[in-house]
Enzyme design. Sequence first.
Site, short mmCIF file in Angstrom:
data_model
loop_
_atom_site.label_atom_id
_atom_site.label_comp_id
_atom_site.label_asym_id
_atom_site.label_seq_id
_atom_site.Cartn_x
_atom_site.Cartn_y
_atom_site.Cartn_z
N ARG A 159 -0.49 7.04 -4.63
CA ARG A 159 0.49 6.00 -4.87
C ARG A 159 0.52 5.05 -3.67
O ARG A 159 0.45 5.47 -2.52
CB ARG A 159 1.90 6.60 -5.07
CG ARG A 159 2.08 7.32 -6.39
CD ARG A 159 2.12 6.34 -7.57
NE ARG A 159 2.36 7.00 -8.84
CZ ARG A 159 1.41 7.44 -9.65
NH1 ARG A 159 0.13 7.29 -9.31
NH2 ARG A 159 1.71 8.01 -10.81
N GLU A 210 1.74 -4.17 -6.86
CA GLU A 210 0.61 -4.37 -7.75
C GLU A 210 0.97 -5.38 -8.83
O GLU A 210 1.96 -5.19 -9.54
CB GLU A 210 0.21 -3.03 -8.39
CG GLU A 210 -0.30 -2.02 -7.36
CD GLU A 210 -0.75 -0.69 -7.97
OE1 GLU A 210 -0.57 -0.50 -9.19
OE2 GLU A 210 -1.28 0.15 -7.22
N HIS A 251 -6.40 0.00 -8.87
CA HIS A 251 -5.70 1.09 -9.56
C HIS A 251 -6.47 1.57 -10.80
O HIS A 251 -5.98 1.53 -11.94
CB HIS A 251 -4.28 0.67 -9.96
CG HIS A 251 -3.34 1.84 -10.08
ND1 HIS A 251 -2.01 1.77 -9.78
CD2 HIS A 251 -3.55 3.13 -10.47
CE1 HIS A 251 -1.43 2.94 -9.98
NE2 HIS A 251 -2.36 3.77 -10.40
#
Length: 529
Positions: free
Chosen positions: A231, A260, A281
Amino acid sequence: MKVLITDEISQEGLQPLLDDSRMELDIKLGLSVQELHGIIGGYEAIITRSGTNVDAALLEHARGLKIIARAGVGIDNVDVEAASNKGIIVVNAPFGNVNSAAEHTLALLLSLCRKVTIANASLKKGEWKRSPFTGCELKGKTIGIIGIGKVGGRVALRVKAFEAEVIACDPYVSEKRAEDLGVRLVSLEDILRYSDIISVHTPLTEETHDMIRSEHFARMKDGVIIVNCARGGIYNEAATLEALESEKVAGAAFDVWSIEPPNTEVLSRLIGHPRMVVTPHLGANTVEAQRNVAVDVSREIINYLDGRPMESAVNIPRFDPDLMEHMKPFMALVSKIGEFISQLAPPNPSKVIFTYNGKLARYDCAPITVCGLAALLGRHTEQEVNMVNARLVAKNMGIVIEEVRTTESESFSNLITVTLETPEGKRSLAGTLFEGIPKIVKMRDFLTDFTPEGHMLVINYEDKPGLIGKIGTLLGEAGINIGSLNLGRRAKAGEAMVVLSLDTPAAPETIEKLAASVEARFIRAVHMH
């Protein structure tokens, strides 16, 4: 059972439902809000991804809905509170992508170590250079893994195949779990000191946010390699950039970011750094992972229909109303005990014992046990832990759960004690209710009397004249007001346990000053939700 599917879901992953004759599946993609409101009342289950907003307005029309299944990890598009209020269970698929995430970790790490990305770009430009791209091997390296849950455990097994030595830090995994993985449990300090490569695999919580900061980088080996496929925000990104620029960190591989899409100057500089290997990601972006999350939620729907426990429920199902009303105050009490002791006890418990004394022991205490267990484990796992899945999560961690009930009680009409057995010994916390208010009345063998509050400080030291004054002075100098103070001790001028409630949290430097001032044997800040 009628099941509505509103987003693109892997057909292969839906096979468990398609094979069950009790299921009636309707796939309706691209519905407007009005259309969805008009038909949702005819369904008992809904399967979504991120394209459908399951909000309170929709749930007002969902007269027969029993379960919401989110085929993925995040549940941002589901109003869990509104669902819980209506007795609708919400499940997700937190582990469908664990193998994908583990493999992506290795992909980034190997790309960084062998300089694949920059060598690839060089050759595509028509260059033929070899010496600038001399890499390093994993064999013989010490790899420190922070968090050896589902993903971290898989990473540990895979890097061991490269003949690397693996050490791990995870305060809520038993020693047996570590032994099964063939890794050695150590402290975070040892991870920082001895690792050539550090990879984090923890959830993002209050404790893990900015867990690796400038002072931690300073204690690492020169030329360390760091990886983050967990994370964004576990590594402090400004500190990471500084460590790269100073060459304290030889290279970094990140898949996740605190924002993000990334849109800050620090993140832009970090992503653009020549010794960074980065991806947007992609940890869960595999065909297999998308199929797995669909399989996981399909099985959870079948588990619900069959009355079996569900691993991935993210809210609390309803208990018998009469039992629930009687248990609610004690569930609140055990939740506070579990949350409190989880922040104080030594790491790696092998067993948790819930002991019930007094009138309470006449009843089935299972709802209380799982509630306390959920609070105990909730801060230390990769998934949401609740009353539905707490025992399964504990089992996966290698933690044994024991429940003891006795109607005998010396001092209180009802008493709940939570005891953790760890490699460093037993730790226990006991509490009761005073006019419905949760109170902690015993810590280890120290008698206490306090109500857990938002910000607290626990200090264990040798009792001497003037130490309470020193504590108050140092907190005052830091601008921190003491709400209450409770002192427990075994004897005059003996070992003492002080518990303070604070109006605002104490900074790490203030805690260090307190520890030095009173020669604390133990000092810990506790933050209650």
